[in-house]
Design a protein around this motif. Structure first.
Motif, mmCIF file in Angstrom:
data_model
loop_
_atom_site.group_PDB
_atom_site.id
_atom_site.type_symbol
_atom_site.label_atom_id
_atom_site.label_comp_id
_atom_site.label_asym_id
_atom_site.label_seq_id
_atom_site.Cartn_x
_atom_site.Cartn_y
_atom_site.Cartn_z
ATOM 1 N N GLY A 13 39.080 33.129 50.879
ATOM 2 C CA GLY A 13 39.427 34.541 51.075
ATOM 3 C C GLY A 13 40.921 34.746 51.245
ATOM 4 O O GLY A 13 41.489 35.692 50.711
ATOM 5 N N ALA A 14 41.559 33.857 51.973
ATOM 6 C CA ALA A 14 43.003 33.991 52.179
ATOM 7 C C ALA A 14 43.745 33.878 50.854
ATOM 8 O O ALA A 14 44.717 34.601 50.605
ATOM 9 C CB ALA A 14 43.488 32.920 53.160
ATOM 10 N N SER A 15 43.274 32.992 49.994
ATOM 11 C CA SER A 15 43.915 32.823 48.685
ATOM 12 C C SER A 15 43.753 34.087 47.841
ATOM 13 O O SER A 15 44.713 34.566 47.227
ATOM 14 C CB SER A 15 43.277 31.621 47.975
ATOM 15 O OG SER A 15 43.716 31.542 46.645
ATOM 16 N N ILE A 16 42.560 34.641 47.834
ATOM 17 C CA ILE A 16 42.303 35.873 47.082
ATOM 18 C C ILE A 16 43.080 37.029 47.698
ATOM 19 O O ILE A 16 43.585 37.909 47.000
ATOM 20 C CB ILE A 16 40.796 36.199 47.056
ATOM 21 C CG1 ILE A 16 40.018 35.081 46.381
ATOM 22 C CG2 ILE A 16 40.540 37.529 46.380
ATOM 23 C CD1 ILE A 16 40.100 35.075 44.883
ATOM 24 N N ALA A 17 43.202 37.005 49.025
ATOM 25 C CA ALA A 17 43.934 38.080 49.705
ATOM 26 C C ALA A 17 45.399 38.087 49.276
ATOM 27 O O ALA A 17 45.995 39.151 49.060
ATOM 28 C CB ALA A 17 43.819 37.907 51.218
ATOM 29 N N ARG A 18 45.974 36.889 49.143
ATOM 30 C CA ARG A 18 47.376 36.819 48.697
ATOM 31 C C ARG A 18 47.496 37.360 47.275
ATOM 32 O O ARG A 18 48.449 38.051 46.937
ATOM 33 C CB ARG A 18 47.876 35.370 48.754
ATOM 34 C CG ARG A 18 48.230 34.895 50.155
ATOM 35 C CD ARG A 18 48.998 33.582 50.117
ATOM 36 N NE ARG A 18 48.191 32.493 49.628
ATOM 37 C CZ ARG A 18 47.375 31.753 50.383
ATOM 38 N NH1 ARG A 18 47.259 32.000 51.670
ATOM 39 N NH2 ARG A 18 46.674 30.767 49.863
ATOM 40 N N LEU A 19 46.508 37.027 46.458
ATOM 41 C CA LEU A 19 46.500 37.526 45.078
ATOM 42 C C LEU A 19 46.411 39.049 45.069
ATOM 43 O O LEU A 19 47.141 39.730 44.324
ATOM 44 C CB LEU A 19 45.304 36.927 44.340
ATOM 45 C CG LEU A 19 45.128 37.288 42.875
ATOM 46 C CD1 LEU A 19 46.316 36.818 42.065
ATOM 47 C CD2 LEU A 19 43.850 36.646 42.337
ATOM 48 N N TYR A 20 45.537 39.584 45.905
ATOM 49 C CA TYR A 20 45.391 41.044 46.017
ATOM 50 C C TYR A 20 46.725 41.678 46.379
ATOM 51 O O TYR A 20 47.163 42.650 45.761
ATOM 52 C CB TYR A 20 44.350 41.361 47.096
ATOM 53 C CG TYR A 20 44.048 42.838 47.289
ATOM 54 C CD1 TYR A 20 44.952 43.685 47.932
ATOM 55 C CD2 TYR A 20 42.848 43.388 46.848
ATOM 56 C CE1 TYR A 20 44.679 45.025 48.110
ATOM 57 C CE2 TYR A 20 42.557 44.740 47.030
ATOM 58 C CZ TYR A 20 43.477 45.546 47.668
ATOM 59 O OH TYR A 20 43.200 46.883 47.850
ATOM 60 N N GLN A 21 47.372 41.087 47.356
ATOM 61 C CA GLN A 21 48.632 41.666 47.820
ATOM 62 C C GLN A 21 49.697 41.590 46.741
ATOM 63 O O GLN A 21 50.516 42.502 46.587
ATOM 64 C CB GLN A 21 49.098 40.920 49.065
ATOM 65 C CG GLN A 21 50.219 41.601 49.818
ATOM 66 C CD GLN A 21 50.258 41.172 51.277
ATOM 67 O OE1 GLN A 21 49.721 40.127 51.635
ATOM 68 N NE2 GLN A 21 50.889 41.948 52.111
ATOM 69 N N GLN A 22 49.672 40.500 45.984
ATOM 70 C CA GLN A 22 50.656 40.333 44.917
ATOM 71 C C GLN A 22 50.480 41.406 43.840
ATOM 72 O O GLN A 22 51.438 41.925 43.288
ATOM 73 C CB GLN A 22 50.480 38.950 44.296
ATOM 74 C CG GLN A 22 51.595 38.534 43.369
ATOM 75 C CD GLN A 22 51.287 37.194 42.740
ATOM 76 O OE1 GLN A 22 50.428 36.451 43.203
ATOM 77 N NE2 GLN A 22 51.966 36.885 41.668
ATOM 78 N N ILE A 23 49.217 41.744 43.566
ATOM 79 C CA ILE A 23 48.942 42.712 42.501
ATOM 80 C C ILE A 23 49.160 44.142 42.989
ATOM 81 O O ILE A 23 49.756 44.966 42.284
ATOM 82 C CB ILE A 23 47.496 42.567 41.988
ATOM 83 C CG1 ILE A 23 47.298 41.190 41.355
ATOM 84 C CG2 ILE A 23 47.154 43.664 40.993
ATOM 85 C CD1 ILE A 23 45.846 40.873 41.041
ATOM 86 N N PHE A 24 48.677 44.450 44.174
ATOM 87 C CA PHE A 24 48.645 45.840 44.618
ATOM 88 C C PHE A 24 49.685 46.180 45.674
ATOM 89 O O PHE A 24 49.797 47.341 46.076
ATOM 90 C CB PHE A 24 47.247 46.199 45.135
ATOM 91 C CG PHE A 24 46.174 46.080 44.082
ATOM 92 C CD1 PHE A 24 45.259 45.045 44.119
ATOM 93 C CD2 PHE A 24 46.121 46.984 43.042
ATOM 94 C CE1 PHE A 24 44.299 44.918 43.138
ATOM 95 C CE2 PHE A 24 45.153 46.865 42.055
ATOM 96 C CZ PHE A 24 44.242 45.826 42.099
ATOM 97 N N GLY A 25 50.438 45.201 46.111
ATOM 98 C CA GLY A 25 51.486 45.481 47.075
ATOM 99 C C GLY A 25 50.958 45.528 48.482
ATOM 100 O O GLY A 25 51.317 44.734 49.320
ATOM 101 N N SER A 26 50.082 46.472 48.742
ATOM 102 C CA SER A 26 49.512 46.574 50.093
ATOM 103 C C SER A 26 48.346 45.622 50.202
ATOM 104 O O SER A 26 47.975 44.949 49.246
ATOM 105 C CB SER A 26 49.028 48.004 50.324
ATOM 106 O OG SER A 26 48.033 48.313 49.361
ATOM 107 N N PHE A 27 47.746 45.590 51.375
ATOM 108 C CA PHE A 27 46.608 44.698 51.559
ATOM 109 C C PHE A 27 45.535 45.377 52.394
ATOM 110 O O PHE A 27 45.817 45.969 53.424
ATOM 111 C CB PHE A 27 47.050 43.403 52.245
ATOM 112 C CG PHE A 27 45.906 42.453 52.464
ATOM 113 C CD1 PHE A 27 45.595 41.989 53.715
ATOM 114 C CD2 PHE A 27 45.117 42.072 51.392
ATOM 115 C CE1 PHE A 27 44.519 41.135 53.902
ATOM 116 C CE2 PHE A 27 44.041 41.226 51.575
ATOM 117 C CZ PHE A 27 43.744 40.756 52.840
#
Lengths: 336, 214
Positions: free
Chosen positions: A245-259
């Motif tokens: 989940g942490a890895s996917i969360a970083r990916l999410y943040q990279q794509i969308f800026g916010s988290f």
């Protein structure tokens, strides 16, 4: 089928869509597939849901649906999807009766309210030292059913309960404030609209009353309900607590800026549908029949929710749970 | 009759009659195992160096991919804003020019967005709901490349550790050669047996270690 357009520009409605999209692109990259999405902008509006469901059902390229996001829409669009042979996996529709068998192809990756009600009731009874609990419901079926479940659990634990009903969208906050007497030290808010809960919490504070407040999962949104020290129940764990989940969360943040860590069930719902589509592929193509045939037996041993995903005979997720968070300093802290 | 000193006797191994053969076998075994161990050290060191080189290149590629992804995302947004402003201002030439500067994926994303009915149109073309928006996929690929680079780097580290451990075995075998040689020279039988024991133990440990660390 998830919201991604809001008339209120201050609110980000697109969290579920974002998570679903991350899951889609991740899945395609991992498996060498080329699945794509056909977005349908639906939140709580049943009329809109019916229109979009009809469009999706008529599109033969659509082999599965992630959504609907709410129970009220699921009830409205379910028969359309069932008739079209489409399976639909919801990341957030929690009304217990959705899996009583009347919606043949409905699945969900989160626990339902028959788990949430007792979970909230037991938390109140064991952790909040209640004298009398005021349970506030609105006139939506989600709220009515959940409040009854909470009240029943509390009564079974020997806790005194008082009930009050408000109108969704325009709650009579004065009546709620007046109902909170000295004997009431806990207020449960299983309301559909988070803003209604915020109005009630603000009114109580303004009146100098400070009961413990506990809200249900539809109020799990800091932008809409952010009453300091209040508790909120949710089916969505903090996804950063797991390595995957942490890895996917970083990916999410990279794509969308916010988290937004709590939209992860939408990603898991997407992964579930895609896995069923891939597993049932024949000659390089997935079909609705294949997805519908495969979904009941799907098993995802590791997900970003920290629990494996499989479905029971009612299409509810096995071992679904609700967590309780406390709001402090504009953030959620896991309590149970 | 006296038995005078003889050069053969002076050079003979003292102790039981089987001792010279056993020592020869043990020392020979130690030498062979030492040779094999040295070869495995070289193999692992080679793998380690290769993996380090590959991972360095992989990390460079990952950084490039990641930077490209970020640059693409920034560029598409900037150009879209400029294009939208030009179009709203009725400047057809500038609109066309800016459109030409956009990447093909960005054009596709905007085209899809324009074609959506208002009720189903996301706030921006670069939105998760837009199936033509490809930036999320490039971010996924950059992340996967980074994970692969990290895995290769970790493998390089493991190979290095492996070679160091095998070098330790070589030290053990050196001890076996020393003690075996001493056992041949010493006259005291019990000391010989002790040294023999050390030799055998060192060889066994080295062989066992070689099997495990192969």
């Amino acid at each position: 089928m998830a919201p991604f357009n809001s008339t209120n520009n201050d609110r980000d409605d697109s969290i579920q869509m974002n998570w679903a999209r991350v899951a889609l692109d991740n899945f395609n990259s991992d498996h060498g597939t080329a699945f794509t999405i056909e977005p349908a902008n639906v939140s709580r509006e049943t009329d809109r849901g019916v229109v979009e469901a009809t469009i999706l059902a008529a599109n033969s390229d659509v082999v599965g649906v992630v959504g609907p996001p709410t129970s009220i829409v699921a009830n409205a669009v379910g028969p359309i999807f069932d008739a079209a042979g489409l399976s639909y996996v919801s990341p957030s529709a929690t009304a217990a009766e959705l899996t009583d068998g009347h919606l043949k192809n409905f699945f969900r990756v989160v626990a339902n309210d028959s788990v949430q009600g007792p979970s909230i009731g037991q938390f109140i009874a064991s952790r909040l030292r209640p004298k009398t609990v005021l349970v506030v419901n609105d006139d939506e079926i989600y709220s009515i059913a959940l409040s009854e479940s909470i009240a029943k659990t509390l009564k079974r634990r020997g806790v005194a309960v008082k009930r009050i009903a408000v109108t969704v969208g325009s709650p009579d906050v004065d009546a709620v404030v007046d109902a909170v007497t000295d004997s009431i030290n806990v207020v449960a808010l299983p309301l559909l609209e988070a803003e209604d809960g915020q109005k009630i919490a603000d009114a109580l504070q303004a009146a100098g009353k400070r009961p413990e407040i506990i809200a249900a999962d539809s109020m799990f949104n800091l932008e809409s309900f952010n009453s300091s020290r209040a508790y909120v129940s949710t089916f969505a764990p903090d996804v950063t607590a797991t390595v995957k989940g942490a890895s996917i969360a970083r990916l999410y943040q990279q794509i969308f800026g916010s988290f937004a860590p709590y939209g992860a069930p939408a990603g898991v719902a997407m992964e579930t549908v895609l896995t069923a589509a891939l597993n049932s592929c024949e000659n390089g193509s997935a079909t609705r029949a294949g997805v519908t045939r495969t979904l009941p037996n799907i098993k995802l041993p590791r997900t970003i929710l920290g629990i494996p995903i499989s479905f029971d005979k009612n299409h509810d997720v096995v071992n679904g749970r609700f967590l309780i968070y406390k709001i402090q300093a504009n953030a959620y802290y896991l309590v149970k | 009759m006296k038995h005078g000193p003889s050069s053969d006797h002076a050079n003979a191994v003292h102790g039981p009659r089987w001792l010279p053969i056993v020592l020869a076998l043990l020392l020979g075994t130690a030498a062979v195992v030492s040779g094999i161990t040295a070869w495995r050290v070289a193999v692992h060191l080679g793998h380690s160096q290769t993996a380090f080189s590959v991972s360095t290149k992989a990390f460079d590629d990952t950084n490039t991919l990641g930077q490209n992804s970020t640059d693409a995302a920034n560029e598409e947004r900037s150009l879209f804003i400029a294009w939208d402003q030009a179009q709203s201002g009725g400047d057809a030439k500038t609109t066309e020019n800016i459109w030409g500067m956009m990447s093909i994926p960005a054009q596709r994303a905007i085209t899809w967005w324009i074609e959506q009915p208002l009720a189903n149109r996301p706030p921006s073309p670069f939105s998760a709901a837009n199936p033509q928006w490809t930036t999320p996929r490039t971010a996924v690929e950059a992340r996967n490349a980074s994970a692969e680079a990290s895995a290769v780097f970790a493998d390089a580290g493991d190979q290095l550790v492996q070679s160091h451990n095998l070098e330790l075995l070589e030290a053990l075998l050196a001890i076996a050669l020393l003690t075996g040689g001493l056992a041949a020279l010493i006259r005291n039988t019990s000391s010989q047996f002790i040294l023999l024991g050390v030799t055998v133990t060192a060889i066994f440990l080295a062989v066992g270690g070689l099997v495990v660390l192969w």
